[in-house]
Design an enzyme around this catalytic site. Sequence first.
Site, PDB file in Angstrom:
ATOM      1  N   ALA A  10      -1.465   7.408  -1.041  1.00 35.59           N
ATOM      2  CA  ALA A  10       0.462   6.888  -1.416  1.00 35.59           C
ATOM      3  C   ALA A  10       1.574   7.655  -0.815  1.00 35.59           C
ATOM      4  O   ALA A  10       2.454   7.508  -0.718  1.00 35.59           O
ATOM      5  CB  ALA A  10       0.082   7.714  -3.158  1.00 35.59           C
ATOM      6  N   ARG A  16       8.009  -3.023   3.924  1.00 37.31           N
ATOM      7  CA  ARG A  16       7.975  -4.530   3.587  1.00 37.31           C
ATOM      8  C   ARG A  16       8.463  -4.962   1.804  1.00 37.31           C
ATOM      9  O   ARG A  16       9.276  -5.975   1.316  1.00 37.31           O
ATOM     10  CB  ARG A  16       6.855  -5.099   3.614  1.00 37.31           C
ATOM     11  CG  ARG A  16       6.049  -5.221   5.210  1.00 37.31           C
ATOM     12  CD  ARG A  16       5.128  -5.359   5.627  1.00 37.31           C
ATOM     13  NE  ARG A  16       4.504  -4.498   5.326  1.00 37.31           N
ATOM     14  CZ  ARG A  16       3.021  -4.686   5.437  1.00 37.31           C
ATOM     15  NH1 ARG A  16       2.302  -5.299   5.294  1.00 37.31           N
ATOM     16  NH2 ARG A  16       1.998  -3.532   5.132  1.00 37.31           N
ATOM     17  N   GLY A 106      -3.386   3.213  -2.152  1.00 36.11           N
ATOM     18  CA  GLY A 106      -3.058   3.339  -3.158  1.00 36.11           C
ATOM     19  C   GLY A 106      -2.230   1.748  -3.777  1.00 36.11           C
ATOM     20  O   GLY A 106      -0.869   2.127  -5.250  1.00 36.11           O
TER      21      GLY A 106
HETATM   22  C1  UD1 Z   1      -3.917  -1.139   5.277  1.00 42.48           C
HETATM   23  C2  UD1 Z   1      -5.692  -1.901   6.013  1.00 42.48           C
HETATM   24  C3  UD1 Z   1      -5.952  -3.218   6.615  1.00 42.48           C
HETATM   25  C4  UD1 Z   1      -6.305  -3.562   5.320  1.00 42.48           C
HETATM   26  C5  UD1 Z   1      -5.169  -3.190   3.936  1.00 42.48           C
HETATM   27  C6  UD1 Z   1      -5.184  -3.665   2.702  1.00 42.48           C
HETATM   28  C7  UD1 Z   1      -5.470   0.388   7.995  1.00 42.48           C
HETATM   29  C8  UD1 Z   1      -4.560   0.177   9.298  1.00 42.48           C
HETATM   30  N1  UD1 Z   1      -4.529  -1.265   7.769  1.00 42.48           N
HETATM   31  O1  UD1 Z   1      -2.519  -2.327   5.870  1.00 42.48           O
HETATM   32  O2  UD1 Z   1      -6.373  -3.246   6.903  1.00 42.48           O
HETATM   33  O3  UD1 Z   1      -6.384  -4.290   4.783  1.00 42.48           O
HETATM   34  O4  UD1 Z   1      -4.454  -1.970   3.951  1.00 42.48           O
HETATM   35  O5  UD1 Z   1      -4.736  -3.356   1.869  1.00 42.48           O
HETATM   36  O6  UD1 Z   1      -5.171   1.369   7.140  1.00 42.48           O
HETATM   37  N2  UD1 Z   1      -0.225   5.226   3.916  1.00 42.48           N
HETATM   38  C9  UD1 Z   1      -0.520   6.735   3.833  1.00 42.48           C
HETATM   39  N3  UD1 Z   1      -0.012   7.200   4.676  1.00 42.48           N
HETATM   40  C10 UD1 Z   1       0.459   6.548   6.056  1.00 42.48           C
HETATM   41  C11 UD1 Z   1      -0.285   5.122   6.008  1.00 42.48           C
HETATM   42  C12 UD1 Z   1      -0.423   4.394   4.578  1.00 42.48           C
HETATM   43  O7  UD1 Z   1      -0.663   7.188   2.766  1.00 42.48           O
HETATM   44  O8  UD1 Z   1       0.691   7.485   6.792  1.00 42.48           O
HETATM   45  C13 UD1 Z   1      -0.990   4.646   2.322  1.00 42.48           C
HETATM   46  C14 UD1 Z   1       0.089   3.422   1.425  1.00 42.48           C
HETATM   47  O9  UD1 Z   1       1.059   3.519   0.547  1.00 42.48           O
HETATM   48  C15 UD1 Z   1      -0.997   2.240   1.160  1.00 42.48           C
HETATM   49  C16 UD1 Z   1      -2.012   2.706   1.714  1.00 42.48           C
HETATM   50  O10 UD1 Z   1      -2.146   3.651   2.408  1.00 42.48           O
HETATM   51  O11 UD1 Z   1      -1.090   3.336   0.139  1.00 42.48           O
HETATM   52  C17 UD1 Z   1      -2.305   1.510   2.765  1.00 42.48           C
HETATM   53  O12 UD1 Z   1      -0.838   1.195   3.625  1.00 42.48           O
HETATM   54  P1  UD1 Z   1      -0.401  -0.032   4.039  1.00 42.48           P
HETATM   55  O13 UD1 Z   1       0.761   0.333   5.062  1.00 42.48           O
HETATM   56  O14 UD1 Z   1      -0.313  -0.536   2.777  1.00 42.48           O
HETATM   57  O15 UD1 Z   1      -1.430  -0.372   5.387  1.00 42.48           O
HETATM   58  P2  UD1 Z   1      -1.792  -2.180   5.060  1.00 42.48           P
HETATM   59  O16 UD1 Z   1      -0.738  -2.062   6.093  1.00 42.48           O
HETATM   60  O17 UD1 Z   1      -1.711  -3.239   3.899  1.00 42.48           O
HETATM   61 MG    MG Z   2      -1.095  -2.251   1.418  1.00 44.36          MG
END
Ligand code: UD1
Ligand code: MG
Length: 465
Positions: A10, A16, A106
């Site tokens: 999270a 976005r 998350g």
């Molecule tokens: C991610 C997946 C994608 C999947 C999608 C499903 C990756 C690279 N991609 O993309 O394959 O289809 O989720 O919903 O994982 N977060 C962190 N630290 C970071 C980056 C993200 O804790 O440095 C957490 C975010 O808060 C979030 C989750 O990881 O809860 C997913 O991150 P997000 O940026 O939403 O990934 P998606 O682009 O949705």
């Molecule tokens: Mg996501």
Amino acid sequence: MKNLCVLIMAAGKGTRMKSAAPKVLQPVLDRPIIDYVIGNVLEAGVNPQDTAVLVGSGGGLVEGHISKKFPSLKVLWQHEQLGTGHAVKSALDWWKDYDSLIVLNGDVPLLKPESLKELISACEKNDCTVITFNAENPGAYGRIIRGENSVSIVEYKDASPEQRKINEVNAGCYAFKVKSLLKIINSITNNNAQKEYYITDSLGLMNEQGMTTGAFILPEEEMQGVNTQAELAGVSRAMRMRILSRWLNEGVIIYDPESVYIGPDVILSPDVSIMPNVQIWGSSKIGEGSVIGSGSILTNAEIGRNVKIIAYAVIENSIIKDGAKAGPFCYIRDNTCLEEKSFAGKFVELKNSHIGEGSKVPHLSYMGDATLGHDVNIGAGSITCNYDGENKNKTFIGNNCFIGSNTMFVAPVELDDGAATAAGSVITQKVPENSLGVGRARQKNIADWSLRNHHNHKTTAKGEE
Ligand code: UD1
Ligand code: MG
């Protein structure tokens, strides 16, 4: 070695969402996204002590929320958000001594506990298992590449036009054997379109080393992620419909589900009737046979059995006991209690007041910081003057009192049992038992006044010209 732990990611910026608030604290109905994810983990039987939330962007707020609402959970920090692979790695010291690690995005609040249990049991089977779904519009989700005996994921931005056509996508829920993940986690690079470390690369790396990877498909309804306000609205709608069907299955009558909002923590009973355009939030609870009329908004309201909320009532942090009635158009708030068979009617506001059994406040009244005994009748337009500019003062009205219309109670003031007040009285002193309090100027009639002052007007008996 400890058995299983769950890491909820999270820390992401949630760019976005275009909102100042951290994404995981955005509300689905009246609860933040992260609460659903945590709730599912705990309902699936995972120990709170073995559950961690990784925070980063807006992390102070997320940490504050979690330590207040889920104090036994661990909060870990990812100070720089370099991607989901980096996120998992930054929590390595916490998970490395477990046998299995579940990693959850998350931002997937609709995941059900039984699906999470299925993912947990997959830890036995593969070095890594992921949950997937067939997306009607796969958008920016990671695409699932199925090999003969393996699964890998390619992120949308890195995918070829052919790969982008794939509808099966990654839901962001992973089960790892810790030993296997430790072997490849340092090999995840940021050599990709987003210059991020992707946890999704771990599957390809495992395949290269002959480890086992797998996936199982769940319905799209359960797996939608929240990345934009439009997705948040879609997830909120899906959650709302899930809650409504649950209550319909439990025997609640909902006349127009399309227009009704019921929060996730609300508890209803069979034979409760909910009219169109009703909202019920917080820890509200409604007993059997009660009716909630159109336009009513209830928050933390405890409603007994066979209560009739007629329409357009706003009830907050208050109790309405069996057989009582309220509305239309009333506001009941701040620890008010309507005892059994009592009534608060049209244009009535009750604040921090106790309305005794069978007592009535039928029209145009304000009772604030007041205690009414049983079988009291409050005449229309009566109010408590409870605030003297500095303090809120109390009004006590005994049992069986009869209050004339437009009585002002200048608090602190007290009426003993059986007391009455004359209409239009300003009551500043105690009215003893069975006495009438009269606090108004005596009427004086001035004979022939109209003839002297209004001789040009033809006045009829009804006062019409
Ligand atoms: C991610 C997946 C994608 C999947 C999608 C499903 C990756 C690279 N991609 O993309 O394959 O289809 O989720 O919903 O994982 N977060 C962190 N630290 C970071 C980056 C993200 O804790 O440095 C957490 C975010 O808060 C979030 C989750 O990881 O809860 C997913 O991150 P997000 O940026 O939403 O990934 P998606 O682009 O949705
Ligand atoms: Mg996501």
